[in-house]
Design a protein around this motif. Structure first.
Motif, PDB file in Angstrom:
ATOM      1  N   VAL A 253     -14.582  -6.701   2.943  1.00 47.46           N
ATOM      2  CA  VAL A 253     -13.355  -7.352   3.380  1.00 47.46           C
ATOM      3  C   VAL A 253     -13.073  -7.041   4.845  1.00 47.46           C
ATOM      4  CG1 VAL A 253     -11.551  -5.667   2.783  1.00 47.46           C
ATOM      5  CG2 VAL A 253     -11.101  -8.080   2.547  1.00 47.46           C
TER       6      VAL A 253
ATOM      7  N   GLN B 244      -8.202   4.683 -13.585  1.00 51.49           N
ATOM      8  CA  GLN B 244      -8.225   3.239 -13.876  1.00 51.49           C
ATOM      9  C   GLN B 244      -7.176   2.504 -13.047  1.00 51.49           C
ATOM     10  OE1 GLN B 244      -7.612   2.773 -18.028  1.00 51.49           O
ATOM     11  NE2 GLN B 244      -9.650   3.488 -18.590  1.00 51.49           N
TER      12      GLN B 244
ATOM     13  N   LEU C 237       2.066   1.701  -3.412  1.00 53.87           N
ATOM     14  CA  LEU C 237       0.986   2.042  -4.327  1.00 53.87           C
ATOM     15  C   LEU C 237       0.539   3.477  -4.144  1.00 53.87           C
ATOM     16  CD1 LEU C 237      -1.226  -1.143  -4.349  1.00 53.87           C
ATOM     17  CD2 LEU C 237       0.038  -0.169  -6.232  1.00 53.87           C
TER      18      LEU C 237
ATOM     19  N   ILE D 256      -8.729   8.214  -4.467  1.00 55.12           N
ATOM     20  CA  ILE D 256      -9.368   7.977  -5.773  1.00 55.12           C
ATOM     21  C   ILE D 256     -10.477   8.997  -6.011  1.00 55.12           C
ATOM     22  CG2 ILE D 256     -11.032   6.207  -5.072  1.00 55.12           C
ATOM     23  CD1 ILE D 256     -10.583   4.869  -7.702  1.00 55.12           C
TER      24      ILE D 256
ATOM     25  N   PHE E  41     -15.104  -9.424   6.729  1.00 55.79           N
ATOM     26  CA  PHE E  41     -14.523 -10.758   6.544  1.00 55.79           C
ATOM     27  C   PHE E  41     -13.304 -10.953   7.441  1.00 55.79           C
ATOM     28  CE2 PHE E  41     -11.449 -13.460   4.318  1.00 55.79           C
ATOM     29  CZ  PHE E  41     -12.188 -14.613   4.158  1.00 55.79           C
TER      30      PHE E  41
ATOM     31  N   LEU F 274      -6.752  -0.863  -6.159  1.00 57.07           N
ATOM     32  CA  LEU F 274      -7.563  -0.913  -4.946  1.00 57.07           C
ATOM     33  C   LEU F 274      -8.278  -2.259  -4.862  1.00 57.07           C
ATOM     34  CD1 LEU F 274      -7.753   1.177  -2.842  1.00 57.07           C
ATOM     35  CD2 LEU F 274      -9.749   2.128  -3.922  1.00 57.07           C
ATOM     36  N   LEU F 275      -8.768  -2.706  -6.015  1.00 59.46           N
ATOM     37  CA  LEU F 275      -9.421  -4.016  -6.059  1.00 59.46           C
ATOM     38  C   LEU F 275      -8.401  -5.119  -5.749  1.00 59.46           C
ATOM     39  CD1 LEU F 275     -12.294  -4.615  -6.601  1.00 59.46           C
ATOM     40  CD2 LEU F 275     -11.772  -5.067  -8.970  1.00 59.46           C
TER      41      LEU F 275
ATOM     42  N   THR G 244      -7.844  -5.247  -2.073  1.00 56.75           N
ATOM     43  CA  THR G 244      -8.951  -5.899  -1.369  1.00 56.75           C
ATOM     44  C   THR G 244      -8.833  -7.418  -1.477  1.00 56.75           C
ATOM     45  OG1 THR G 244     -10.219  -4.016  -2.105  1.00 56.75           O
ATOM     46  CG2 THR G 244     -11.418  -5.790  -1.091  1.00 56.75           C
TER      47      THR G 244
ATOM     48  N   VAL H 291      -5.751   3.364 -10.191  1.00 54.19           N
ATOM     49  CA  VAL H 291      -6.073   3.296  -8.759  1.00 54.19           C
ATOM     50  C   VAL H 291      -7.179   2.274  -8.527  1.00 54.19           C
ATOM     51  CG1 VAL H 291      -6.805   4.600  -6.754  1.00 54.19           C
ATOM     52  CG2 VAL H 291      -5.367   5.680  -8.435  1.00 54.19           C
ATOM     53  N   THR H 292      -8.207   2.284  -9.402  1.00 55.98           N
ATOM     54  CA  THR H 292      -9.317   1.339  -9.227  1.00 55.98           C
ATOM     55  C   THR H 292      -8.809  -0.096  -9.249  1.00 55.98           C
ATOM     56  OG1 THR H 292     -10.684   2.900 -10.432  1.00 55.98           O
ATOM     57  CG2 THR H 292     -11.579   0.713 -10.097  1.00 55.98           C
TER      58      THR H 292
ATOM     59  N   LEU I 103      -6.339  -8.675   0.900  1.00 54.03           N
ATOM     60  CA  LEU I 103      -6.859  -8.811   2.266  1.00 54.03           C
ATOM     61  C   LEU I 103      -7.709 -10.065   2.408  1.00 54.03           C
ATOM     62  CD1 LEU I 103      -7.810  -5.189   3.264  1.00 54.03           C
ATOM     63  CD2 LEU I 103      -6.075  -6.629   4.281  1.00 54.03           C
ATOM     64  N   PHE I 104      -8.524 -10.367   1.398  1.00 55.10           N
ATOM     65  CA  PHE I 104      -9.317 -11.603   1.454  1.00 55.10           C
ATOM     66  C   PHE I 104      -8.384 -12.817   1.575  1.00 55.10           C
ATOM     67  CE2 PHE I 104     -13.107  -9.421  -0.447  1.00 55.10           C
ATOM     68  CZ  PHE I 104     -14.020  -9.839   0.498  1.00 55.10           C
TER      69      PHE I 104
ATOM     70  N   GLU J 134       0.830  -1.201   0.000  1.00 50.15           N
ATOM     71  CA  GLU J 134       0.000   0.000   0.000  1.00 50.15           C
ATOM     72  C   GLU J 134       0.865   1.252   0.000  1.00 50.15           C
ATOM     73  OE1 GLU J 134      -3.325  -0.082  -0.470  1.00 50.15           O
ATOM     74  OE2 GLU J 134      -2.851  -2.188  -0.708  1.00 50.15           O
TER      75      GLU J 134
END
Lengths: 515, 116
Positions: free
Chosen positions: B39, A161, A140, B88, B42, A167-168, A171, A163-164, A174-175, A137
């Motif tokens: 998340v 685009q 980034l 963002i 989770f 960011l995904l 996430t 950053v999106t 983290l999962f 992070e």
């Protein structure tokens, strides 16, 4: 405890806020401190490489909490090499940014640059999976600022685009970490390796989900097909010196794959053994092929170089996916080469873009055309893997290591054909940019008496000498890597042997538990 | 309890991904926030769900406690995702103000290959 290990993180972490808070309005001082920071990092990295080359794995326990309870930084040969590569890359790029005036075109370039270095070095050194996420992070968020540095409509849109997508990716990371923690109860990588090996085979469903998710996350970072979509438009629209620095960011993904899938989910682990063999090698080969086609089809110089980066990531990941010590050693050599080559190409792209725009289309001749054409030629040779530069040696080593694999002919065919396609693509771009622009129809009107050569305007860089010197520094780096290929491969063999004997790493990190 | 949390994570992720696939930046950012909320919930559950149990050890008496590490991880994740969402929003806002539209795609001129 060896305090040198934390120095590559602490030094940029001190320099960057100092630049923001104290030197905000003094560009000259910012430049001096930023270059000094990069020089300091280079010195620290050299020390670390020297310390790691003995083969000892050293750890640094933050706050003196013993692993696995506290966060540890781990210095082994691979981490030292990656930190060294970052430091070697950072210095010419920061000098180029000064010489080309890029750092004047927006605020806080040098501070963000230092934060980026902090994140990259931290990601290479950490021995804790969650801490890896945090350093991802850090690098980034600095890269978001650098990517949109200088502004402009298309760059900002490409920034959204970028950053999106990331960011995904975060996430998803983290999962993956949550799943692994739920299964094993730890996030320290060495401790994970111990716990994962103890899980009975029938209980590994969640573990495999976690391992696959983690591979996806690192593949996004490493721009493996089909997760590469963020790369071309981000790199093509980022300021080119920043894109040159981003050459190390895709390698962070490759490093993470190499680290996690040798240490935690090693080749001997039954639960995840199929993951790399079944998915990584085909994905890497397709990445290589699609990157080469992209090089052939690019209409913009930034995209040309971005797809060049994708081909080099493809070759690197082919080497990693073979998962033998020989292939890993070859891959690491190729990684050093491709990082320098990609940075060189992006800096050359910036020189071209400053003079005639980014379109690969014959327009007007430019200043210093011969010199820049020569540099482009060197970069193209390096990228395509032609002799005499290190790309040739790297690809040769990778192909030699692939001989053991049952599918060696697929690997050979894809590497050789894609190299050929890259040569054609680079030749096409080079002749459009440098030669066709001199054709009669595009040439400027001759002066009245037909003899006076039209005086060319001054180069667009404020300090062209510094800009060219830093590009030549990267060329020198490639030449040195070629000349000293013997010692370099000996060092990478040492790294590979250390990686494929993870027990030493585990013992070094978890020593506190046995005491 | 388990069903409630699991379905909350699932629904938020699904809704978030649906929104991320939209073509304007505003729903995309909303979708990203939803996915980060999912998340966070989770991560909270990775230390197993426990009711009325504090995340601290009590050295005077033997009481139930819950795993404190996921709570620390969630705190970090919340801070990071909040900061990233702010970033963002700012970048998307300046892109919107410079280009006067909030499409997430970059349109390409068919003739010249120029992006705008």
């Amino acid at each position: 405890m060896n305090h040198w290990i934390i120095a590559p993180v602490v030094l940029p972490a001190i320099v960057a806020p100092f630049i923001v808070m104290v030197l905000r309005h003094h560009l000259d001082l910012q430049r001096i401190f930023s270059v000094a920071g990069c020089l300091g990092l280079l010195g620290i990295a050299a020390t670390l490489v020297a310390q790691a080359s003995t083969g000892d794995i050293q750890t640094y326990e933050l706050g003196n909490w013993p692993a696995p309870f506290g966060i540890v930084l781990v210095l082994d040969r691979l981490s030292a090499l990656m930190v060294g590569l970052t430091a070697i890359l950072a210095l010419p790029i920061v000098l180029y940014a000064i010489g080309s005036g890029w750092d004047e075109r927006g605020q806080h370039f040098h501070a963000l640059f230092q934060f980026q270095l902090m994140g990259v070095c931290g990601a290479f050194l950490t021995g804790d999976a969650f801490n890896l996420f945090v350093f991802f992070e850090v690098l980034l968020i600095a890269s978001y600022g650098l990517m949109t540095h200088g502004g402009g409509a298309v760059r900002l849109k490409a920034g959204v685009q970028y950053v999106t997508y990331n960011l995904l990716g975060s996430t998803l990371f983290l999962f993956a970490l949550g799943t692994l923690y739920a299964v094993t109860g730890t996030l320290n990588m060495a401790d994970l390796a111990v716990r994962v090996a103890q899980i009975p085979a029938e209980d590994t469903a969640l573990l495999r989900v976690g391992a696959a998710l983690l591979l996806l996350v690192f593949s996004i970072k490493a721009a493996v097909l089909p997760l590469h979509f963020w790369l071309p438009s981000s790199y093509a629209n980022a300021p080119f010196p920043v894109a040159a620095l981003f050459a190390i960011m895709t390698k962070v993904g490759a490093y993470a794959i190499l680290r996690v899938y040798t240490l935690v989910f090693g080749p001997e682990l039954d639960a995840t053994a199929g993951l790399i063999a079944a998915w990584m090698l085909p994905a890497a080969l397709v990445t290589l092929a699609v990157g080469a086609i992209g090089v052939l089809g690019a209409r913009q110089i930034g995209r040309l170089m971005a797809f060049g980066v994708i081909t080099s990531m493809g070759t690197l990941l082919v080497a990693i996916a073979l998962f033998t010590p020989e292939a890993t050693s070859a891959g690491l050599y190729y990684m050093m080469h491709s990082t320098l080559a990609a940075a060189l190409l992006f800096l050359v792209a910036d020189l071209i873009n400053n003079r005639r725009g980014a379109a690969i289309f014959p327009t007007h001749p430019m200043q210093q055309s011969g010199l820049i054409a020569g540099l482009f030629f060197i970069g193209a040779i390096a990228l395509a893997g032609m002799p005499p530069l290190s790309g040739f040696i790297g690809k040769l080593l990778v192909m030699d290591a692939a001989r053991e694999s049952p599918n060696y002919w697929v690997v050979w065919a894809v590497i050789l054909i894609s190299s050929f396609v890259v040569i054609v693509g680079m030749a096409r771009a080079g002749s459009q940019i440098f030669w066709k622009s001199h054709d009669a129809e595009h040439a400027p009107e001759p002066a009245d008496d037909g003899e006076d050569v039209m005086p060319l305007p001054a180069p667009p860089e404020p300090q062209p000498g510094l800009a060219f010197a830093s590009v030549f520094a990267l060329v020198a780096g490639l030449a040195a890597l070629t000349l000293f290929a013997g010692p370099a491969t000996t060092y990478t063999e040492g790294i590979a042997n250390q990686l494929f004997a993870p027990q030493t790493y585990i013992d070094a990190v978890l020593k506190g538990e046995s005491e | 309890m388990e069903f409630l949390l699991a379905s909350a994570v699932g629904v938020m992720t699904a809704a978030g991904i649906f929104l991320i696939l939209r073509r304007r930046t505003f729903p995309v950012i909303l979708g990203l926030s939803l996915v980060t909320y999912a998340v966070n919930a989770f991560l909270f559950a990775t230390g197993r769900l426990a009711l009325n149990a504090p995340p601290v050890l009590n050295k005077y008496e033997d009481v139930a406690y819950t795993d404190p590490l996921p709570q620390a991880l969630v705190l970090t994740a919340i801070v990071i995702s909040f900061g990233m969402t702010a970033v963002i929003v700012m970048i998307a806002l300046s892109a919107y103000l410079t280009t006067k539209n909030d499409h997430i795609d970059i349109s390409v001129d068919k003739k010249t290959g120029e992006e705008r």
